[in-house]
Enzyme design. Structure first.
Site, PDB file in Angstrom:
ATOM      1  N   ASN A  30       0.798  -1.229   0.000  1.00 24.21           N
ATOM      2  CA  ASN A  30       0.000   0.000   0.000  1.00 24.21           C
ATOM      3  C   ASN A  30       0.826   1.270   0.000  1.00 24.21           C
ATOM      4  OD1 ASN A  30      -2.121  -1.786   0.236  1.00 24.21           O
ATOM      5  ND2 ASN A  30      -2.435  -1.416   2.420  1.00 24.21           N
ATOM      6  N   SER A  83      -7.788   5.103   0.721  1.00 24.88           N
ATOM      7  CA  SER A  83      -8.980   4.774   1.501  1.00 24.88           C
ATOM      8  C   SER A  83      -9.368   5.904   2.446  1.00 24.88           C
ATOM      9  CB  SER A  83      -8.723   3.496   2.313  1.00 24.88           C
ATOM     10  OG  SER A  83      -9.755   3.265   3.250  1.00 24.88           O
ATOM     11  N   TYR A 125      -3.513  -1.420   8.047  1.00 25.26           N
ATOM     12  CA  TYR A 125      -4.044  -0.932   6.774  1.00 25.26           C
ATOM     13  C   TYR A 125      -4.267   0.575   6.843  1.00 25.26           C
ATOM     14  CZ  TYR A 125      -7.249  -0.593   2.762  1.00 25.26           C
ATOM     15  OH  TYR A 125      -7.867  -0.250   1.577  1.00 25.26           O
ATOM     16  N   LYS A 127      -2.448   3.717   4.690  1.00 24.36           N
ATOM     17  CA  LYS A 127      -3.226   4.655   3.899  1.00 24.36           C
ATOM     18  C   LYS A 127      -3.015   6.097   4.367  1.00 24.36           C
ATOM     19  CE  LYS A 127      -4.943   1.514   1.220  1.00 24.36           C
ATOM     20  NZ  LYS A 127      -4.533   1.446  -0.195  1.00 24.36           N
TER      21      LYS A 127
END
Length: 312
Positions: free
Chosen positions: A142, A173, A186, A190
């Site tokens: 990511n 996101s 995660y 982001k």
């Protein structure tokens, strides 16, 4: 229309930062009346050709782009055939690509890409992974992989290095804007994408290389929540399980709004694509620099010497 200011955001006094916010708001109003024309553009999309990336590519194919390069982790011939059926005159190229590879290896791939593409107008970074049990893979896919991709492609786009400028779009996101207590790794990756996007969009770079940078933050989308998800800590697993049955936007709607954001792009813009719509994010600065620090960083070499002599 891609645009931007003429001075760097860093370092700036808080009053100048507020002024820049007003400039951005004015540019956003102007952008609503102007569109970035994708006709004839050469677009490079780094993401798996499925889900949001596939739906975004479908919309791109309706915009009369000239060439589309797709760099994906697995081969997906049916998806490529589906895209080609939308617009036969658009040339589509694809490479099997691992976004976590070393930058030296990436350079070899993009040397080949440039042979076919000639130049890149728009680079879209959309590779993503949510695996709270594998933090390294999540961060590498990511964030690190995205930054290495940008660092590799920028020299091809940089006006001072023979490129024509262009636009970089980082698909990320909404939990890169606000924290997630369930998907902590995660969310952290982001947040990094947003920080990288805003830093690289600084006019310090844009006024020289002609490459605008923006981000689109996707809200909960069907393809994401359909997967088996594991919370960072067991306390959040009930929420992760319920998310699979939650009402979310479709990948088709999300893809349409990503392209809509590209057409309404401004350098440094952050968009939210959620609930079937598109919303611009109001940028904010938390750090108020000391006046002495700002004055020093904006001074010339001769002024530097006077500054240090005055400190003795």
């Amino acid at each position: 229309m891609v645009g931007g200011g003429q001075w760097s955001l860093w370092p700036l006094s808080i009053s100048t930062q507020k002024l820049y916010c007003l400039v951005i708001e004015k540019n956003l109003r102007k952008a609503a009346k102007r569109m970035y024309d994708l006709t004839g553009k050469h677009v490079c999309y780094v993401a798996d050709c499925g889900g949001i990336a596939l739906e975004t590519s479908k919309v791109l194919m309706t915009k009369n782009i000239a060439k589309l390069a797709i760099l994906q982790s697995v081969e997906n011939p049916p998806a490529i055939a589906q895209l080609q059926s939308i617009k036969h005159s658009t040339q589509i190229f694809f490479w099997t690509f691992d976004v976590t590879m070393a930058r030296e290896e990436m350079k070899k791939y993009f040397d080949e890409v440039m042979v076919q593409m000639d130049y890149i107008d728009v680079l879209i970074n959309g590779a993503t992974l949510c695996d709270e049990r594998n933090i390294d893979a999540t961060i590498n896919t990511n964030l690190t992989g995205m930054m290495n991709t940008v660092a590799t492609v920028l020299p091809y786009m940089d006006r001072k290095m023979g490129g024509s400028g262009g636009l970089i779009v980082n698909v990320t996101s909404v939990i890169g804007l606000d924290p997630s207590p369930v998907f902590c790794a995660y969310s952290a990756s982001k947040f990094g994408v947003i920080g990288f996007t805003r830093s690289l969009a600084d006019p310090l770079y844009y006024t020289q290389n002609g490459v605008a940078v923006m981000a689109v933050c996707c809200g909960p989308t069907k393809v994401f929540v359909d997967r088996e998800l594991t919370a960072f800590l067991a306390y959040g697993q009930t929420f992760a399980d319920r998310l699979r049955r939650a009402p979310c936007q479709s990948t088709a709607v999300c893809g349409k709004n990503i392209v809509n954001a590209i057409e309404r792009s401004e350098n440094g813009q952050i968009w939210i694509a959620d609930k079937g719509g598109l919303e611009s994010v109001a940028l904010h600065w938390y750090w108020h620099m000391a006046d002495q620090f700002v004055n020093y960083m904006q001074s010339t070499d001769d002024e530097d010497q006077e500054f240090f002599l005055g400190q003795r």
